[in-house]
Design a protein around this motif. Structure first.
Motif, PDB file in Angstrom:
ATOM      1  N   TRP A  60      31.597  -5.687  21.630  1.00 12.14           N
ATOM      2  CA  TRP A  60      30.460  -5.343  22.490  1.00 12.14           C
ATOM      3  C   TRP A  60      30.958  -4.571  23.719  1.00 12.14           C
ATOM      4  N   VAL A 118      16.977  -1.088  24.096  1.00 11.77           N
ATOM      5  CA  VAL A 118      16.338  -1.872  23.023  1.00 11.77           C
ATOM      6  C   VAL A 118      16.704  -3.341  23.210  1.00 11.77           C
ATOM      7  N   LEU A 130      23.620 -21.563  26.924  1.00 15.74           N
ATOM      8  CA  LEU A 130      24.085 -20.433  27.728  1.00 15.74           C
ATOM      9  C   LEU A 130      24.945 -20.869  28.904  1.00 15.74           C
ATOM     10  N   ARG A 133       9.054  -7.856  26.027  1.00 16.85           N
ATOM     11  CA  ARG A 133      10.088  -8.834  25.663  1.00 16.85           C
ATOM     12  C   ARG A 133      10.567  -8.671  24.235  1.00 16.85           C
ATOM     13  N   TYR A 156       6.387 -14.461  17.922  1.00 14.10           N
ATOM     14  CA  TYR A 156       7.103 -14.672  16.666  1.00 14.10           C
ATOM     15  C   TYR A 156       6.105 -14.621  15.514  1.00 14.10           C
ATOM     16  N   SER A 199       6.545 -14.624  27.115  1.00 16.32           N
ATOM     17  CA  SER A 199       8.004 -14.458  27.046  1.00 16.32           C
ATOM     18  C   SER A 199       8.482 -14.077  25.660  1.00 16.32           C
ATOM     19  N   ALA A 200       7.727 -14.365  24.624  1.00 18.94           N
ATOM     20  CA  ALA A 200       8.124 -13.890  23.293  1.00 18.94           C
ATOM     21  C   ALA A 200       6.989 -14.105  22.301  1.00 18.94           C
ATOM     22  N   SER A 223      18.663 -15.944  12.539  1.00 17.36           N
ATOM     23  CA  SER A 223      17.671 -16.368  13.537  1.00 17.36           C
ATOM     24  C   SER A 223      16.446 -15.474  13.380  1.00 17.36           C
ATOM     25  N   PHE A 253      30.291 -15.923  24.131  1.00 24.15           N
ATOM     26  CA  PHE A 253      29.860 -14.694  24.819  1.00 24.15           C
ATOM     27  C   PHE A 253      30.342 -14.632  26.274  1.00 24.15           C
ATOM     28  N   ILE A 260       8.995  -8.024  19.761  1.00 18.57           N
ATOM     29  CA  ILE A 260       7.878  -7.734  18.861  1.00 18.57           C
ATOM     30  C   ILE A 260       7.928  -8.667  17.662  1.00 18.57           C
ATOM     31  N   ARG A 311      12.919  -2.521  26.390  1.00 19.11           N
ATOM     32  CA  ARG A 311      12.436  -3.361  27.498  1.00 19.11           C
ATOM     33  C   ARG A 311      11.331  -2.668  28.302  1.00 19.11           C
ATOM     34  N   TYR A 357      21.280  -5.984  11.847  1.00 20.44           N
ATOM     35  CA  TYR A 357      20.158  -6.569  11.113  1.00 20.44           C
ATOM     36  C   TYR A 357      20.141  -6.042   9.695  1.00 20.44           C
ATOM     37  N   PHE A 397      25.103 -16.064  20.251  1.00 24.86           N
ATOM     38  CA  PHE A 397      24.537 -15.880  18.912  1.00 24.86           C
ATOM     39  C   PHE A 397      25.273 -16.708  17.861  1.00 24.86           C
ATOM     40  N   ARG A 440      25.303 -17.172  13.327  1.00 25.93           N
ATOM     41  CA  ARG A 440      24.790 -16.631  12.069  1.00 25.93           C
ATOM     42  C   ARG A 440      25.466 -17.307  10.894  1.00 25.93           C
TER      43      ARG A 440
HETATM   44 FE1  DHE Z   1      17.889 -11.505  24.218  1.00 28.38          FE
HETATM   45  C1  DHE Z   1      16.798 -11.691  20.964  1.00 28.38           C
HETATM   46  C2  DHE Z   1      15.240 -13.434  25.177  1.00 28.38           C
HETATM   47  C3  DHE Z   1      19.117 -11.571  27.384  1.00 28.38           C
HETATM   48  C4  DHE Z   1      20.436  -9.440  23.279  1.00 28.38           C
HETATM   49  N1  DHE Z   1      16.346 -12.409  23.260  1.00 28.38           N
HETATM   50  C5  DHE Z   1      16.052 -12.323  21.914  1.00 28.38           C
HETATM   51  C6  DHE Z   1      14.829 -13.015  21.645  1.00 28.38           C
HETATM   52  C7  DHE Z   1      14.367 -13.499  22.843  1.00 28.38           C
HETATM   53  C8  DHE Z   1      15.330 -13.122  23.849  1.00 28.38           C
HETATM   54  C9  DHE Z   1      13.091 -14.300  23.093  1.00 28.38           C
HETATM   55  C10 DHE Z   1      14.199 -13.195  20.284  1.00 28.38           C
HETATM   56  C11 DHE Z   1      13.291 -12.042  20.092  1.00 28.38           C
HETATM   57  C12 DHE Z   1      13.355 -11.321  18.794  1.00 28.38           C
HETATM   58  O1  DHE Z   1      14.442 -11.016  18.292  1.00 28.38           O
HETATM   59  O2  DHE Z   1      12.286 -10.980  18.305  1.00 28.38           O
HETATM   60  N2  DHE Z   1      17.322 -12.383  25.971  1.00 28.38           N
HETATM   61  C13 DHE Z   1      16.233 -13.158  26.120  1.00 28.38           C
HETATM   62  C14 DHE Z   1      16.188 -13.685  27.470  1.00 28.38           C
HETATM   63  O3  DHE Z   1      15.278 -14.411  27.960  1.00 28.38           O
HETATM   64  C15 DHE Z   1      17.430 -13.290  28.149  1.00 28.38           C
HETATM   65  C16 DHE Z   1      18.333 -14.519  28.315  1.00 28.38           C
HETATM   66  C17 DHE Z   1      17.201 -12.696  29.543  1.00 28.38           C
HETATM   67  C18 DHE Z   1      16.506 -11.360  29.550  1.00 28.38           C
HETATM   68  O4  DHE Z   1      16.894 -10.544  30.361  1.00 28.38           O
HETATM   69  O5  DHE Z   1      15.627 -11.091  28.762  1.00 28.38           O
HETATM   70  C19 DHE Z   1      18.026 -12.328  27.130  1.00 28.38           C
HETATM   71  N3  DHE Z   1      19.498 -10.652  25.179  1.00 28.38           N
HETATM   72  C20 DHE Z   1      19.807 -10.797  26.464  1.00 28.38           C
HETATM   73  C21 DHE Z   1      20.991 -10.054  26.813  1.00 28.38           C
HETATM   74  O6  DHE Z   1      21.515  -9.973  27.963  1.00 28.38           O
HETATM   75  C22 DHE Z   1      21.523  -9.468  25.572  1.00 28.38           C
HETATM   76  C23 DHE Z   1      22.835 -10.151  25.241  1.00 28.38           C
HETATM   77  C24 DHE Z   1      21.795  -7.972  25.699  1.00 28.38           C
HETATM   78  C25 DHE Z   1      20.556  -7.111  25.729  1.00 28.38           C
HETATM   79  O7  DHE Z   1      20.428  -6.309  24.789  1.00 28.38           O
HETATM   80  O8  DHE Z   1      19.745  -7.249  26.631  1.00 28.38           O
HETATM   81  C26 DHE Z   1      20.432  -9.846  24.587  1.00 28.38           C
HETATM   82  N4  DHE Z   1      18.513 -10.733  22.460  1.00 28.38           N
HETATM   83  C27 DHE Z   1      19.581  -9.903  22.292  1.00 28.38           C
HETATM   84  C28 DHE Z   1      19.713  -9.570  20.876  1.00 28.38           C
HETATM   85  C29 DHE Z   1      18.684 -10.250  20.212  1.00 28.38           C
HETATM   86  C30 DHE Z   1      17.935 -10.952  21.231  1.00 28.38           C
HETATM   87  C31 DHE Z   1      20.809  -8.696  20.270  1.00 28.38           C
HETATM   88  C32 DHE Z   1      18.389 -10.262  18.705  1.00 28.38           C
HETATM   89  C33 DHE Z   1      19.243 -11.289  18.060  1.00 28.38           C
HETATM   90  C34 DHE Z   1      19.013 -11.442  16.593  1.00 28.38           C
HETATM   91  O9  DHE Z   1      19.998 -11.561  15.880  1.00 28.38           O
HETATM   92  O10 DHE Z   1      17.869 -11.460  16.135  1.00 28.38           O
END
Ligand code: DHE
Length: 520
Positions: A477, A167, A388, A210, A261, A258-259, A519, A430, A212, A185, A506, A415, A417
């Protein structure tokens, strides 16, 4: 008499002298024999996840070979080190790392065919538990692909359900807080009923996805896909596909998304295009007119025709930007967004009303704007973003876009909050040697006032508050990790709940009310 020896004879002699020839192992053949039963011959996944470069990119160095050799704990993935030699493992890794020859069609028919609504689901007339359904907090446990449903007052685990593999991103709640949608994913979207504590069903909306977003009225769910180059719109009622739209930029080339919103006040979805200097806005109302006025002027001359505004539900508006922008932060009124460029060295402010860039901010070190949050600091609305690649937080004034302060941290964080009822902002560290630390920052002075050290040498990350902001929940974690509950005022630990690699958390109320400090 001297006999002339033909080249083929010389080659034969050389081969004979060198001993028996070892053919290179055939990765595809081994895959079909040993892996296809779970991951599918198409490599698009079955009971196991998809094995395609898009989903394997996150395994760096020899991690892929290590997973094949050693398996994965708490999953069905066995260890193959006793069955396969190192070269055979390398051959399988090389095979699954190759792009697919042809990206399969993944449109309405294919997606609908994966739709699996649970026969045993019964919609409860009222919550089946006694706690406050608005104070439920979900904990995503990536260690064994489950979600724990926590009562936000007692911290009792009300349910623990299996999710699709890996997830990512925040689950999205229906506006009344009853249902939640989770995405993996591999593009699976799962619907869960919080009142009934039961899964409703799931569908595979993309092959590599990516995140939802849910529409302001809770009717539609948009899924951002890397593979194929589409975004999918599902009906939240029954997970049926309404649209799977190819994302084609003005220049005719396709782009990954890529995303996506939700922009609630605008009654639209906003899409970040990975490969094109455009942002798309998709109306989630029939009355899409006002959003589309006056934007054509921001395009280059001669393009007006291809940019002609669409009308009605799911009408698309394109906003042209100088270069592709990723990872958006939105101001709480959703009038402006900040995106980052590919180089990750600046933030670009885009005004969604006029549909163009209005400011640029220097934000070197790969800002993670998606984790950005905003709050009231000494009477002005600020936002902050982690970086990052650098141990710092940038705090920005959301009125004039000036950099208010750079807060030096013990390492790059992921992150942030806060909550309207707390004085503090919580920021994790992190990456790096101090990944076990958690900074507590005063909202007004913008100083780090305390650094917590709850689990030495373990990664401590991601924070969520209870509905009233009285408690903060933090993840250890790790596979044998935990969620630590803190008193948000005294910063003392209240309890520790064992969890399998908990990641995001959440709270229903904080999410559906777009609480200040979360966020989006
Ligand atoms: Fe995330 C949210 C993109 C890697 C855990 N991450 C998001 C969102 C985006 C994003 C655009 C907001 C979307 C949403 O919540 O609707 N993340 C990316 C990347 O581009 C990146 C850097 C590389 C990738 O592989 O996608 C990336 N993300 C990670 C991780 O490696 C993390 C730490 C572990 C994992 O689960 O893959 C990770 N991303 C998270 C989490 C959120 C998140 C836990 C939601 C955070 C929140 O509080 O809303």
């Amino acid at each position: 008499m001297i006999r002339h020896i033909a080249f083929s004879e010389i080659a034969a002699i050389a081969i004979a002298l060198a001993g028996p020839v070892r053919a290179d192992p055939d990765g595809q053949m081994i895959y079909n024999d040993l892996c296809a039963s779970c991951h599918a011959e198409s490599r698009l996944g079955g009971t196991g996840p998809a094995l395609i470069p898009e989903s394997l990119r996150r395994l760096r160095g020899d991690q892929l070979e290590a997973v094949i050799a050693n398996g994965r704990v708490a999953t069905q993935m066995p260890a193959f080190s006793a069955t396969l030699s190192e070269t055979e493992i390398a051959a399988v890794a090389a095979y699954v790392s190759q792009p697919l020859d042809v990206t399969p069609d993944w449109r309405k028919a294919e997606i609908d065919a994966t739709r699996d609504l649970r026969d045993d689901y019964v919609a409860a007339a009222a919550p089946v538990f006694t706690g406050d359904p608005m104070n439920v907090t979900l904990v995503v446990e990536t260690g064994d692909h489950h979600i724990s449903v926590l009562d936000g007052d007692t911290f009792e685990v009300l349910d623990r359900f299996a999710t699709p593999y890996a997830v990512h991103g925040g689950p999205k709640f229906s506006p009344d807080g009853r249902f939640v949608f989770v995405m993996s994913r591999d593009g699976w979207v799962q619907k869960y009923d919080i009142w009934s504590l039961q899964e409703v069903g799931r569908v595979r909306a993309g092959l590599n996805s990516r995140n939802i977003a849910i529409s302001h009225d809770g009717k539609w769910l948009a899924v951002a896909n890397y593979l194929p180059h589409t975004f999918t719109i599902l009906s939240t009622a029954d997970l049926s596909v309404v649209q799977a739209r190819t994302v084609t930029a003005v220049d005719g080339n396709e782009s990954r998304v890529s995303a996506v919103y939700q922009a609630p006040q605008r009654e639209s979805f906003i899409l970040a295009l990975k490969d094109a200097p455009e942002i798309w806005e998709i109306a989630t109302t029939e009355d899409a007119g006002p959003f589309y006025d006056g934007f054509v002027h921001s395009y280059e001359k001669g393009m007006e025709e291809s940019l002609a505004a669409e009308e009605g539900l799911f009408a698309r508006r394109r906003i042209k930007v100088t270069e592709p922008l990723d990872d958006f932060f939105f101001t709480p009124d959703y009038r402006n967004l900040i995106g980052t460029n590919r180089g990750g060295d600046k933030g670009v402010v885009v005004n969604l009303i006029v549909g163009r860039e209005i400011a640029e901010l220097p934000l070197p070190g790969m800002p993670h704007l998606g984790s950005g949050i905003s709050w009231e600091s000494k009477g002005r609305k600020v936002m902050a973003t982690p970086h990052l690649r650098e141990g710092r937080l940038s705090v920005i004034d959301t009125k004039d876009w000036s950099l208010v302060k750079t807060i030096e941290t013990m390492g790059p964080g992921f992150f942030l909050r806060s909550h309207e009822n707390t004085r503090f902002v919580w920021a994790d560290v992190f990456f790096g040697p101090h990944r076990d630390k958690m900074h507590i920052i005063d909202k007004d002075s913008l100083d780090i006032v305390r650094t917590l050290d709850p689990a030495p040498d373990k990664t401590v990350a991601h924070i969520e508050f209870t509905r009233d902001g009285s408690h903060a929940l933090v993840s250890i974690w790790e596979d044998d990790g935990a969620v630590i509950v803190y008193d948000a005022k005294t910063l003392e630990e209240v309890t520790r709940l064992p969890m399998r690699k908990p990641s995001g958390k959440y709270n229903v109320w904080n999410k559906i009310t777009f609480s200040d400090g979360t966020s989006h």
